[in-house]
Scaffold this motif. Sequence first.
Motif, PDB file in Angstrom:
ATOM      1  N   GLU A  95      76.470   4.038  -6.763  1.00 44.99           N
ATOM      2  CA  GLU A  95      77.474   4.900  -7.391  1.00 44.99           C
ATOM      3  C   GLU A  95      77.437   4.726  -8.906  1.00 44.99           C
ATOM      4  O   GLU A  95      77.671   3.644  -9.411  1.00 44.99           O
ATOM      5  CB  GLU A  95      78.871   4.554  -6.868  1.00 44.99           C
ATOM      6  N   THR A  96      77.116   5.808  -9.606  1.00 44.64           N
ATOM      7  CA  THR A  96      77.248   5.803 -11.059  1.00 44.64           C
ATOM      8  C   THR A  96      78.491   6.615 -11.383  1.00 44.64           C
ATOM      9  O   THR A  96      78.496   7.839 -11.297  1.00 44.64           O
ATOM     10  CB  THR A  96      76.006   6.396 -11.733  1.00 44.64           C
ATOM     11  N   ASP A 128      75.439  -0.676  -5.254  1.00 43.88           N
ATOM     12  CA  ASP A 128      75.392  -0.981  -6.678  1.00 43.88           C
ATOM     13  C   ASP A 128      76.287   0.021  -7.400  1.00 43.88           C
ATOM     14  O   ASP A 128      76.237   1.217  -7.115  1.00 43.88           O
ATOM     15  CB  ASP A 128      73.942  -0.861  -7.169  1.00 43.88           C
ATOM     16  N   THR A 129      77.118  -0.470  -8.317  1.00 50.91           N
ATOM     17  CA  THR A 129      78.038   0.404  -9.038  1.00 50.91           C
ATOM     18  C   THR A 129      77.753   0.334 -10.529  1.00 50.91           C
ATOM     19  O   THR A 129      77.607  -0.751 -11.086  1.00 50.91           O
ATOM     20  CB  THR A 129      79.502  -0.024  -8.773  1.00 50.91           C
ATOM     21  N   ASN A 130      77.641   1.486 -11.149  1.00 54.22           N
ATOM     22  CA  ASN A 130      77.406   1.539 -12.588  1.00 54.22           C
ATOM     23  C   ASN A 130      78.346   2.557 -13.219  1.00 54.22           C
ATOM     24  O   ASN A 130      78.987   3.336 -12.523  1.00 54.22           O
ATOM     25  CB  ASN A 130      75.951   1.940 -12.862  1.00 54.22           C
TER      26      ASN A 130
ATOM     27  N   THR B  51      69.927  -2.627  -3.214  1.00 57.01           N
ATOM     28  CA  THR B  51      69.670  -1.531  -4.149  1.00 57.01           C
ATOM     29  C   THR B  51      70.250  -1.891  -5.500  1.00 57.01           C
ATOM     30  O   THR B  51      71.297  -2.534  -5.591  1.00 57.01           O
ATOM     31  CB  THR B  51      70.259  -0.198  -3.648  1.00 57.01           C
ATOM     32  N   ASP B  52      69.541  -1.520  -6.539  1.00 52.08           N
ATOM     33  CA  ASP B  52      69.975  -1.821  -7.897  1.00 52.08           C
ATOM     34  C   ASP B  52      69.411  -0.769  -8.838  1.00 52.08           C
ATOM     35  O   ASP B  52      68.270  -0.345  -8.672  1.00 52.08           O
ATOM     36  CB  ASP B  52      69.489  -3.219  -8.300  1.00 52.08           C
ATOM     37  N   ASN B  53      70.219  -0.393  -9.805  1.00 53.38           N
ATOM     38  CA  ASN B  53      69.838   0.693 -10.713  1.00 53.38           C
ATOM     39  C   ASN B  53      69.980   0.284 -12.163  1.00 53.38           C
ATOM     40  O   ASN B  53      70.840  -0.531 -12.491  1.00 53.38           O
ATOM     41  CB  ASN B  53      70.730   1.909 -10.454  1.00 53.38           C
ATOM     42  N   VAL B  55      71.067   1.648 -15.527  1.00 53.86           N
ATOM     43  CA  VAL B  55      71.808   2.774 -16.094  1.00 53.86           C
ATOM     44  C   VAL B  55      72.261   2.427 -17.510  1.00 53.86           C
ATOM     45  O   VAL B  55      71.772   2.980 -18.495  1.00 53.86           O
ATOM     46  CB  VAL B  55      73.036   3.117 -15.213  1.00 53.86           C
ATOM     47  N   GLU B  56      73.199   1.463 -17.591  1.00 54.95           N
ATOM     48  CA  GLU B  56      73.747   1.077 -18.885  1.00 54.95           C
ATOM     49  C   GLU B  56      72.639   0.540 -19.806  1.00 54.95           C
ATOM     50  O   GLU B  56      72.698   0.736 -21.022  1.00 54.95           O
ATOM     51  CB  GLU B  56      74.832   0.006 -18.716  1.00 54.95           C
ATOM     52  N   GLN B 136      68.264   7.661 -15.424  1.00 55.24           N
ATOM     53  CA  GLN B 136      68.513   6.356 -14.811  1.00 55.24           C
ATOM     54  C   GLN B 136      67.426   6.081 -13.767  1.00 55.24           C
ATOM     55  O   GLN B 136      66.867   7.008 -13.188  1.00 55.24           O
ATOM     56  CB  GLN B 136      69.925   6.255 -14.230  1.00 55.24           C
TER      57      GLN B 136
END
Lengths: 348, 348
Positions: A95-96, A128-130, B51-53, B55-56, B136
């Motif tokens: 979730e972004t 994962d939350t961003n 899971t990992d993203n 973004v920032e 992202q």
Amino acid sequence: MQMRETIIENGLISMLCEGFTRSPLQVNELNKSDAEIVSLPGTKMHLAFTTDNIVEEIESGLYDDPYLIGWMTVIVNASDIAAVGAEPLGLLLSETLSDKYEPAFIEEIQRGISDACKEAGFFVLGGDTNFSHSAQFGAAAMGLITDNNIITREGCEAGDIVYLSGSAGIGSAYAFAKLSGFVEVPVYKPEPRIAHGKIIRQFASCCMDTSDGFLSTLDQLMRINKKGFLVNSLPAEYISGDAIEMSSKYGLSPLLMLAGQHGEFELIFTVPPDSESEFLKAAELSGWKPLKIGVVTEERSIKISDGNNFLCPDTTRLRNLLHETKGDLSLYMRRLTEIFAGPVLTEF
Amino acid sequence: MQMRETIIENGLISMLCEGFTRSPLQVNELNKSDAEIVSLPGTKMHLAFTTDNIVEEIESGLYDDPYLIGWMTVIVNASDIAAVGAEPLGLLLSETLSDKYEPAFIEEIQRGISDACKEAGFFVLGGDTNFSHSAQFGAAAMGLITDNNIITREGCEAGDIVYLSGSAGIGSAYAFAKLSGFVEVPVYKPEPRIAHGKIIRQFASCCMDTSDGFLSTLDQLMRINKKGFLVNSLPAEYISGDAIEMSSKYGLSPLLMLAGQHGEFELIFTVPPDSESEFLKAAELSGWKPLKIGVVTEERSIKISDGNNFLCPDTTRLRNLLHETKGDLSLYMRRLTEIFAGPVLTEF
């Protein structure tokens, strides 16, 4: 010939994956399955693994209802697991969140996720939350195939019978109404097809979900299988009533509802003739009535009956239209309407 | 007491997951493992799933090199699989490309992904590609645990010995230099710790990666295990030489390199005293020299030796600082520097 022309999206995926080494455990080839299928060392089992994200749908305003955003975050992934007939194992969320989201809006998203998970038989394992100024929601889903009986997008033969798990067209009807600002927008809430997928895997020769719309799905199956499709059912027999109603109200061709690239997440699959009666028995036992829509042909073309003639929509052009119009959705819809206002017989 | 105060991020995750039903197959509890662990029905095996993203890191300019973006997309996920000692099974990519990216830039990202996959023993199985004005990159990774021997973030006892897989601090040194616009930015290229993780799983009582920095990791382990940590090694023994050099050049406390929340993706783990010699033998056989840094204490606090005294950094404040400064990274770094310029003894 349609086959000679390239689908821009397929080209992009090939370019992105060019330098990657394929896993020796992976059963399916690039692009040839809705979910990636990996054999599990030391067992006869296979894992199905997929990821899908909702990005453009949010940016364009197509999904602005938080419950729908949550619901679709699960459905787009569950649908890939359904298309390979796997048993749900678990789901991870990505979730972004936008800085602008109110807590109540986020709660509604989570409620949509939770409800869709229950409906599909998935559990949220983690995620994962961003934070970003641009929201996006996605997931990765995992399923288990307990034996060696694998189904992918590849494997149909001429003469196989083409089925649809449920009526098509509501995805494009919804998108058309929503993006055109119509007062009445048809209800859009695709159901997960997990139970159907498990039956399909036992009897069918290939399967793919209609996440990109009915005609795009047939086009992709045509390219992968090097076969064609003759859809000889009448539109009213397999296009959703709401979609037909909307198209007649606004003077649009009902075939437009098959051509748009916002799908309804049904499954298109092909059954060899000698498996058909057994398949239909199993489907009936489960209380499901699949829609028989046509037949696989040796000739690599897509022919659709409109009740009077067979039309050959230029599916290459349809699939590239979003790229051609560079994401300008008003222009995309105008072009699409123009195509179906004039003759759609690009070849015969 | 540190434990009474809340970590904003943990609270957010709990809020998001509140309505979700947990899977009966899931072994670990919420937040208590780097990767989610699911038992595989009908076998003794387990699957690790994460899971990992990124973004920032992209939005802030922390990662602007396309090769690094690709490399880290894999590493952030491989590191979670390493922390539970699983064998890599496969990886799915989620790429949201910016419309502004040139093809050469995208190619460099893919090269970084490909190289990191080779290094970590992962294969790209598939993925999802989208377009947005805000890029992202993320992935989901899957690993296999072939037996019932599970390691998570939970399980250490007072007296267990605390180890680090490799030196800490380079993540924060890189971030500090990069975001401050220093001319010299230390090289940042975390290595996947898959092989180390497999050894750790055999002997250790808990394990977590330092993706959020050294002190945040200890704080999270303290909360989960309801134990404390006494880090009695000298900084020079476990903080990376480059990080110490940079901090002394700019007159910063080397402890700042442990406090920043951009980590180096090493593993912090605890080994019961009676498993230590066997563990060290196995590590040596593999050519790896883990760093012994301290001991688990019954008292729930984090005490760090600076060579002269034991300091008790306020890790609750450190972990909430990013939220407090609302993503303003200049302000974040200023506050962080202030904390470590003054006395850091918030309790003893």
